[in-house]
Design an enzyme around this catalytic site. Structure first.
Site, PDB file in Angstrom:
ATOM      1  N   ARG A  46      22.960  -4.476 -29.902  1.00  0.00           N
ATOM      2  CA  ARG A  46      22.089  -4.955 -28.844  1.00  0.00           C
ATOM      3  C   ARG A  46      22.045  -4.147 -27.756  1.00  0.00           C
ATOM      4  O   ARG A  46      22.608  -2.958 -27.465  1.00  0.00           O
ATOM      5  CB  ARG A  46      22.685  -6.360 -28.454  1.00  0.00           C
ATOM      6  CG  ARG A  46      24.009  -6.930 -28.535  1.00  0.00           C
ATOM      7  CD  ARG A  46      25.002  -6.053 -27.454  1.00  0.00           C
ATOM      8  NE  ARG A  46      24.428  -6.011 -26.249  1.00  0.00           N
ATOM      9  CZ  ARG A  46      24.491  -5.082 -25.094  1.00  0.00           C
ATOM     10  NH1 ARG A  46      25.180  -4.085 -25.479  1.00  0.00           N
ATOM     11  NH2 ARG A  46      24.129  -5.378 -24.105  1.00  0.00           N
ATOM     12  N   GLY A  47      21.210  -4.279 -26.935  1.00  0.00           N
ATOM     13  CA  GLY A  47      20.884  -3.428 -25.653  1.00  0.00           C
ATOM     14  C   GLY A  47      19.495  -2.723 -26.106  1.00  0.00           C
ATOM     15  O   GLY A  47      19.255  -2.260 -27.311  1.00  0.00           O
ATOM     16  N   ALA A  48      18.476  -2.522 -25.040  1.00  0.00           N
ATOM     17  CA  ALA A  48      17.200  -1.899 -25.262  1.00  0.00           C
ATOM     18  C   ALA A  48      17.280  -0.594 -25.884  1.00  0.00           C
ATOM     19  O   ALA A  48      16.623  -0.574 -27.153  1.00  0.00           O
ATOM     20  CB  ALA A  48      16.526  -1.963 -24.239  1.00  0.00           C
ATOM     21  N   ARG A  89      13.399  -9.134 -32.268  1.00  0.00           N
ATOM     22  CA  ARG A  89      13.780  -9.323 -30.973  1.00  0.00           C
ATOM     23  C   ARG A  89      12.422  -9.176 -30.001  1.00  0.00           C
ATOM     24  O   ARG A  89      11.998  -8.166 -30.235  1.00  0.00           O
ATOM     25  CB  ARG A  89      15.105  -8.820 -30.310  1.00  0.00           C
ATOM     26  CG  ARG A  89      16.403  -9.169 -31.074  1.00  0.00           C
ATOM     27  CD  ARG A  89      17.592  -9.052 -30.284  1.00  0.00           C
ATOM     28  NE  ARG A  89      17.843  -9.790 -29.074  1.00  0.00           N
ATOM     29  CZ  ARG A  89      18.299  -9.636 -28.033  1.00  0.00           C
ATOM     30  NH1 ARG A  89      19.350  -8.286 -28.305  1.00  0.00           N
ATOM     31  NH2 ARG A  89      18.873 -10.291 -27.047  1.00  0.00           N
ATOM     32  N   GLN A 196      28.272 -10.606 -22.796  1.00  0.00           N
ATOM     33  CA  GLN A 196      28.390  -9.366 -22.837  1.00  0.00           C
ATOM     34  C   GLN A 196      29.177  -8.456 -21.615  1.00  0.00           C
ATOM     35  O   GLN A 196      29.697  -7.453 -21.875  1.00  0.00           O
ATOM     36  CB  GLN A 196      27.003  -8.581 -22.737  1.00  0.00           C
ATOM     37  CG  GLN A 196      26.037  -8.916 -24.008  1.00  0.00           C
ATOM     38  CD  GLN A 196      24.947 -10.095 -23.922  1.00  0.00           C
ATOM     39  OE1 GLN A 196      25.703 -10.972 -23.052  1.00  0.00           O
ATOM     40  NE2 GLN A 196      23.989 -10.302 -24.207  1.00  0.00           N
ATOM     41  N   ASP A 237      15.299  -4.348 -19.819  1.00  0.00           N
ATOM     42  CA  ASP A 237      14.800  -4.443 -21.386  1.00  0.00           C
ATOM     43  C   ASP A 237      13.128  -4.197 -21.363  1.00  0.00           C
ATOM     44  O   ASP A 237      12.882  -3.471 -22.300  1.00  0.00           O
ATOM     45  CB  ASP A 237      14.949  -5.629 -21.830  1.00  0.00           C
ATOM     46  CG  ASP A 237      16.453  -5.947 -22.228  1.00  0.00           C
ATOM     47  OD1 ASP A 237      17.176  -6.231 -21.060  1.00  0.00           O
ATOM     48  OD2 ASP A 237      16.869  -5.629 -23.298  1.00  0.00           O
ATOM     49  N   ASN A 247      15.542  -8.439 -17.602  1.00  0.00           N
ATOM     50  CA  ASN A 247      16.833  -7.749 -18.030  1.00  0.00           C
ATOM     51  C   ASN A 247      17.604  -9.050 -18.136  1.00  0.00           C
ATOM     52  O   ASN A 247      16.909 -10.279 -18.093  1.00  0.00           O
ATOM     53  CB  ASN A 247      17.472  -6.968 -16.658  1.00  0.00           C
ATOM     54  CG  ASN A 247      18.802  -6.340 -17.348  1.00  0.00           C
ATOM     55  OD1 ASN A 247      18.821  -5.679 -18.328  1.00  0.00           O
ATOM     56  ND2 ASN A 247      19.913  -6.474 -16.430  1.00  0.00           N
ATOM     57  N   LYS A 248      18.773  -8.929 -18.698  1.00  0.00           N
ATOM     58  CA  LYS A 248      19.456 -10.136 -19.008  1.00  0.00           C
ATOM     59  C   LYS A 248      19.430 -11.397 -18.133  1.00  0.00           C
ATOM     60  O   LYS A 248      19.658 -11.055 -16.896  1.00  0.00           O
ATOM     61  CB  LYS A 248      20.956  -9.834 -19.170  1.00  0.00           C
ATOM     62  CG  LYS A 248      21.977 -10.806 -19.506  1.00  0.00           C
ATOM     63  CD  LYS A 248      21.630 -11.507 -20.988  1.00  0.00           C
ATOM     64  CE  LYS A 248      20.923 -10.523 -22.022  1.00  0.00           C
ATOM     65  NZ  LYS A 248      20.518 -11.344 -23.275  1.00  0.00           N
TER      66      LYS A 248
HETATM   67  O1  MRU Z   1      20.646  -9.407 -25.266  1.00  0.00           O
HETATM   68  P1  MRU Z   1      21.073  -8.016 -24.873  1.00  0.00           P
HETATM   69  O2  MRU Z   1      22.706  -7.935 -24.977  1.00  0.00           O
HETATM   70  O3  MRU Z   1      20.332  -6.907 -25.735  1.00  0.00           O
HETATM   71  O4  MRU Z   1      20.588  -7.614 -23.517  1.00  0.00           O
HETATM   72  C1  MRU Z   1      21.025  -6.493 -23.018  1.00  0.00           C
HETATM   73  C2  MRU Z   1      20.627  -6.088 -21.746  1.00  0.00           C
HETATM   74  O5  MRU Z   1      19.937  -7.234 -21.015  1.00  0.00           O
HETATM   75  C3  MRU Z   1      20.781  -4.972 -21.006  1.00  0.00           C
HETATM   76  O6  MRU Z   1      20.915  -4.824 -19.637  1.00  0.00           O
HETATM   77  C4  MRU Z   1      19.492  -4.181 -21.334  1.00  0.00           C
HETATM   78  O7  MRU Z   1      19.026  -4.122 -22.674  1.00  0.00           O
HETATM   79  C5  MRU Z   1      19.657  -2.601 -20.887  1.00  0.00           C
HETATM   80  S1  MRU Z   1      20.692  -1.742 -22.060  1.00  0.00           S
HETATM   81  C6  MRU Z   1      20.867  -0.168 -21.557  1.00  0.00           C
END
Ligand code: MRU
Length: 344
Positions: A46-48, A89, A196, A237, A247-248
């Site tokens: 996970r993470g963009a 996603r 996270q 994201d 973002n999250k």
């Molecule tokens: O749902 P996730 O864990 O994929 O969400 C991740 C985030 O919101 C991060 O802050 C974002 O992807 C940036 S990662 C460098």
């Protein structure tokens, strides 16, 4: 170098299963594109930037699985693989950016044999992964210039090495400041419901001996109001052309709190996270996830059965609340519609 959640070895994508952290450091091996799609969907990765790079390897693996001999049919199969990976996603634009880049690579090699196209796709995925680490190091360098010699930094979710191919974006800035010898302390929000912050950010920073204090999400306002936070840095994201940033979930709340408490609020993200095709954050699709993420913590039920639940995984922070956006091409400030355009 920090932890690397994504490794490519002999045609196999090896991922740290992030759903198991911090109790277990387990590696999963993806040898077909369906298992890559599943790993993204179930947030094992996970993470963009990390899902973008994983999908790129998924495209390369998938291309190698195509049996069709007819050229047109072969490309149709590749389009289907791209579509499956895109369906995993919806919010992080890096996923679509990476898959589209892989499709363009395939098309630009269309006169070669399919074996040669598969080789070109493997190389392109490796290039995307390598570029991501370089981008994060650049974000770290640019961002470090904004961090005072002594700084208490609040971050949300995990925008670290684990969310990228390595080094991280928001945590890349923190890492760079720490490596520069600055006196850095981090507050990590636990980041309900997927945790996270508690599970991944706290673990990752402890691995690198960067001082970290874990707080629950609802403590952020208190620590800010008590003068315990000098700046906030989070990842992104998707960034719209006007600077609005998805973002999250919980990030928007932090930006409002930062403004109220006169604390700079920074976004750190590579330019591949900027989506110039959308004008404002209203157009960013927000993922909604399963209700049991809210009604349960791991396997423990914490809510009455049958309760109505809403579980949006992201929110959008309006551009006016963002002090600056730290990218791999430099730091930009308002007016974002102008400064972002100059950047990409
Ligand atoms: O749902 P996730 O864990 O994929 O969400 C991740 C985030 O919101 C991060 O802050 C974002 O992807 C940036 S990662 C460098």
């Amino acid at each position: 170098m920090s932890i690397q959640p994504i490794k490519w070895e002999d045609g196999c994508l090896k991922l740290i299963d992030q759903t198991k952290l911090p109790s277990k450091l387990e590696i999963i091996e993806c040898r077909d594109y369906h298992s890559v799609a599943d790993a993204i969907k179930t947030m094992k990765v996970r993470g963009a930037p990390a899902i973008g790079a994983s999908a790129a390897f998924g495209m390369a693996i998938g291309a190698g699985e195509i049996k069709a001999k007819d050229r047109q049919k072969w490309f149709e199969e590749l389009e289907k693989i791209a579509e499956t990976l895109k369906q995993t996603r919806p919010t992080a634009v890096n996923l679509f950016w990476a898959i589209n880049r892989m499709m363009e690579t395939a098309r630009s090699h269309k006169n070669l044999t399919t074996e040669e196209i598969v080789e070109a796709l493997k190389k392109e995925a490796e290039k995307i992964a390598k570029e991501d680490i370089e981008s994060n190091l650049a974000i770290g360098r640019f961002g470090n210039a904004l961090v005072p010699q002594k700084a208490r930094i609040l971050t949300h979710c995990n925008a670290g090495a684990l969310a990228t191919v390595g080094y991280g974006t928001a945590l890349g800035v923190i890492r760079a400041a720490h490596e520069a010898g600055k006196d850095i302390e981090v507050f990590a929000d636990e980041t309900r419901p997927f945790l996270q912050g508690a599970r991944l950010t706290a673990w990752e920073l402890l691995q690198d001996n960067i001082p970290v204090t874990l707080i629950t999400d609802n403590m952020a306002g208190y620590v800010m109001s008590k003068g315990m936070v000098d700046l906030v840095i989070v990842g992104a994201d998707r960034i719209a052309a006007n600077g609005d940033t998805a973002n999250k979930i919980g990030t928007y709340t932090l930006a409002v709190l930062a403004k109220e408490n006169n604390i700079p609020f920074y976004i750190a993200a590579p330019v591949s996270t900027i989506d110039m095709s959308i004008t404002t954050g209203d157009e960013i699709p927000i993922e909604e996830r399963a209700h049991d993420e809210v009604t349960h913590i791991r396997d423990t039920v914490i809510a009455p059965e049958g309760v109505r639940v809403f579980n949006p995984a992201f929110d959008v922070t309006p551009h006016n609340l963002i002090t600056a956006i730290i990218t791999d091409k430099g730091v930009v400030r308002k007016p974002y519609e102008q400064t972002l355009k100059n950047l990409v």
